[in-house]
Design an enzyme around this catalytic site. Sequence first.
Site, mmCIF file in Angstrom:
data_model
loop_
_atom_site.group_PDB
_atom_site.id
_atom_site.type_symbol
_atom_site.label_atom_id
_atom_site.label_comp_id
_atom_site.label_asym_id
_atom_site.label_seq_id
_atom_site.Cartn_x
_atom_site.Cartn_y
_atom_site.Cartn_z
ATOM 1 N N GLY A 248 0.835 -1.202 0.000
ATOM 2 C CA GLY A 248 0.000 0.000 0.000
ATOM 3 C C GLY A 248 0.863 1.242 0.000
ATOM 4 O O GLY A 248 2.026 1.205 -0.419
ATOM 5 N N SER A 249 0.300 2.308 0.510
ATOM 6 C CA SER A 249 1.002 3.593 0.475
ATOM 7 C C SER A 249 2.184 3.607 1.451
ATOM 8 O O SER A 249 2.221 2.838 2.422
ATOM 9 C CB SER A 249 0.031 4.702 0.859
ATOM 10 O OG SER A 249 -0.502 4.421 2.139
ATOM 11 N N GLY A 253 2.908 2.026 5.284
ATOM 12 C CA GLY A 253 4.131 1.313 5.663
ATOM 13 C C GLY A 253 4.809 1.939 6.873
ATOM 14 O O GLY A 253 5.325 1.242 7.750
ATOM 15 N N GLU A 270 5.741 -3.390 0.631
ATOM 16 C CA GLU A 270 5.678 -3.054 -0.796
ATOM 17 C C GLU A 270 4.881 -1.766 -0.889
ATOM 18 O O GLU A 270 3.650 -1.781 -0.871
ATOM 19 C CB GLU A 270 4.964 -4.174 -1.571
ATOM 20 C CG GLU A 270 5.655 -5.518 -1.517
ATOM 21 C CD GLU A 270 6.832 -5.617 -2.479
ATOM 22 O OE1 GLU A 270 7.105 -4.650 -3.221
ATOM 23 O OE2 GLU A 270 7.488 -6.670 -2.491
ATOM 24 N N CYS A 304 1.448 0.848 -8.711
ATOM 25 C CA CYS A 304 2.641 1.275 -7.972
ATOM 26 C C CYS A 304 3.786 1.524 -8.950
ATOM 27 O O CYS A 304 4.660 2.341 -8.697
ATOM 28 C CB CYS A 304 3.034 0.231 -6.950
ATOM 29 S SG CYS A 304 3.147 -1.422 -7.640
HETATM 30 P P1 NAD Z 1 -3.467 2.341 1.311
HETATM 31 O O1 NAD Z 1 -2.161 2.496 1.978
HETATM 32 O O2 NAD Z 1 -4.508 3.363 1.530
HETATM 33 O O3 NAD Z 1 -4.145 0.937 1.769
HETATM 34 C C1 NAD Z 1 -3.497 -0.287 1.551
HETATM 35 C C2 NAD Z 1 -3.970 -1.288 2.573
HETATM 36 O O4 NAD Z 1 -3.454 -0.926 3.850
HETATM 37 C C3 NAD Z 1 -5.484 -1.356 2.734
HETATM 38 O O5 NAD Z 1 -5.859 -2.692 2.938
HETATM 39 C C4 NAD Z 1 -5.727 -0.524 3.980
HETATM 40 O O6 NAD Z 1 -6.896 -0.856 4.667
HETATM 41 C C5 NAD Z 1 -4.504 -0.845 4.801
HETATM 42 N N1 NAD Z 1 -4.090 0.175 5.755
HETATM 43 C C6 NAD Z 1 -4.129 1.520 5.591
HETATM 44 N N2 NAD Z 1 -3.602 2.123 6.672
HETATM 45 C C7 NAD Z 1 -3.221 1.151 7.528
HETATM 46 C C8 NAD Z 1 -2.618 1.144 8.818
HETATM 47 N N3 NAD Z 1 -2.295 2.266 9.444
HETATM 48 N N4 NAD Z 1 -2.363 -0.050 9.401
HETATM 49 C C9 NAD Z 1 -2.661 -1.203 8.771
HETATM 50 N N5 NAD Z 1 -3.256 -1.256 7.563
HETATM 51 C C10 NAD Z 1 -3.532 -0.088 6.949
HETATM 52 O O7 NAD Z 1 -3.186 2.143 -0.251
HETATM 53 P P2 NAD Z 1 -4.200 2.044 -1.476
HETATM 54 O O8 NAD Z 1 -4.786 3.378 -1.752
HETATM 55 O O9 NAD Z 1 -5.123 0.884 -1.306
HETATM 56 O O10 NAD Z 1 -3.193 1.647 -2.672
HETATM 57 C C11 NAD Z 1 -2.403 2.552 -3.354
HETATM 58 C C12 NAD Z 1 -0.991 2.605 -2.788
HETATM 59 O O11 NAD Z 1 -0.428 1.306 -2.726
HETATM 60 C C13 NAD Z 1 -0.033 3.403 -3.685
HETATM 61 O O12 NAD Z 1 0.817 4.155 -2.862
HETATM 62 C C14 NAD Z 1 0.722 2.330 -4.435
HETATM 63 O O13 NAD Z 1 1.974 2.742 -4.930
HETATM 64 C C15 NAD Z 1 0.850 1.285 -3.375
HETATM 65 N N6 NAD Z 1 1.075 -0.036 -3.957
HETATM 66 C C16 NAD Z 1 2.331 -0.569 -3.873
HETATM 67 C C17 NAD Z 1 2.592 -1.790 -4.465
HETATM 68 C C18 NAD Z 1 3.980 -2.380 -4.428
HETATM 69 O O14 NAD Z 1 4.111 -3.573 -4.710
HETATM 70 N N7 NAD Z 1 5.020 -1.626 -4.108
HETATM 71 C C19 NAD Z 1 1.565 -2.506 -5.105
HETATM 72 C C20 NAD Z 1 0.297 -1.938 -5.147
HETATM 73 C C21 NAD Z 1 0.054 -0.707 -4.562
#
Ligand code: NAD
Length: 517
Positions: A248-249, A253, A270, A304
């Site tokens: 995720g974002s 992380g 990731e 991503c």
């Molecule tokens: P996001 O960070 O909003 O959410 C991702 C996941 O994390 C969701 O399931 C969410 O519920 C969970 N989450 C959010 N905050 C959390 C916390 N504090 N503790 C635990 N879990 C939490 O991301 P998004 O909007 O769903 O996806 C887009 C982002 O993901 C972009 O930044 C993109 O670059 C990244 N991404 C990275 C990869 C990679 O492999 N590097 C792949 C896909 C997406």
Amino acid sequence: MQPQPDRIPPSLPTEEELRGRVEAAARACGVDLEGHAGPREGRSPVTGTVVSSLAWTAADEVPRAVERAREAFLDWRVVPAPVRGALVKRWAELLTEHKEDLATLVTVEAGKVTSEALGEVQEMIDVCDFAVGLSRQLYGRTMPSERPGHRLSETWHPLGVVGVVSAFNFPVAVWSWNTAVALVCGDLVVWKPSERTPLCALAADALLGRAVREAGHPEALSQVLLGGPEVGEALAADRGVALLSATGSTRMGRSVGPVVAGRLGRSLLELGGNNAAVVAPSADLDLAVRGIVFAAAGTAGQRCTTMRRVIAHRDVVDELTERLVAAYRSLSVGDPSREGTLVGPLLDARSAEAFRVAVDRAVADGGELLVGSERVLEEEAPEAFYVRPAVVRMPAQTEVVHTETFAPLLYVMTYDTLEEAVAMNNAVPQGLSSSIFTRDQAEAELFCSAEGSDCGIVNVNIGTSGAEIGGAFGGEKDTGGGRESGSDAWKAYMRRSTTTVNYSGELPLAQGVTFEV
Ligand code: NAD
């Protein structure tokens, strides 16, 4: 020849059509929708309307799910790895059978155009194939012992429970990268999917569940917990989770990383990317334009690995930009399930606002908006957010360029020397993917060398997105440093034991130490 935008009828599916498709696809995958019914409404980015009403898991139910998995682990860890591989093989068959059903759900919940949604499911099938082969190749090493009559070796063992937190933009593939590999490694998975894509998660999990039941393995091999960030936080904090794999974002992380580290657990992160292509004077511009447009505008800029920056040599930047603008003008934006559409919707109003704000900031920083940025289909679907992919020519890499805006916004900048281009590529906080378009082998090699790109993915003459599963996937710096999928990424899902066997009948100590009693 790509379809022109005005040749695509602008109409979007009705709410009923969309619900009908979703229900049919979910049921075909074996989801009991009534059994999962609840108050949490899920909206499709295609129309902005509600397509699901589901029950979520409360954060305080997480420890029970992890405990179930830990109990099942006691049996699963001793199942021979090739037998675990046979389960994954069957899962791949079911994914193949239901490829279109799952892709339908990916399109409806994540807004991906059909061919990309099908590609996402194909990636799941591919990683299963990889994992099946891996199940017979979890090789350890044997090292020469310094002591006579001793054997020194390493063996890889199952790790335990793997918590997977995944993002909306790869609603099923990322989980499968983790799960296929984790299962053959002898681990179990507890999955917290994106709150935006719960149906995809239920359907993907149901297919694996069917394979598990057919083989008579413990049902707790894979569990899915629908919910928001609080469920992810509970997984991160749970000491029963041996590895937390979170996608995720970078913001997410930064939140989960310290929690897992605080309990001395393992994490695999990731996170966000800010990927660039260097276009050298010798580049094949036809190839470069095609590679850039797919990587920058495909998936509506919501990968991503989406290309967000082009760093073009002064000798080619004008021609390249002109060609990019022409290609962008031909992009068809609209219903992602309609044949010919290349760019689907943004996720929601927040994504559209972030896009608008970034374009405004880039212009305020001296950038020239060359094409795109308009919102379209607003009258037809006021709650859906379709935008025309934008290209902004920037005089420099200002702060907005250093930020990942999760939308189809491409910055074009100019360089004079390759060293300068590499420095610009590496100047952003993220380190996921990068590419160079060049016909000069020395330039290509330098870009791939230790003096070149600092990213986890370094490509030559292809764009930044669309990685194959055979390589390890992931990136450095703010991207989190994790590696998933192919190569030796499996080692993150296992624990290593180093074994010394003494068959000499003597007890010589290492390093020549004597200790006579
Ligand atoms: P996001 O960070 O909003 O959410 C991702 C996941 O994390 C969701 O399931 C969410 O519920 C969970 N989450 C959010 N905050 C959390 C916390 N504090 N503790 C635990 N879990 C939490 O991301 P998004 O909007 O769903 O996806 C887009 C982002 O993901 C972009 O930044 C993109 O670059 C990244 N991404 C990275 C990869 C990679 O492999 N590097 C792949 C896909 C997406």
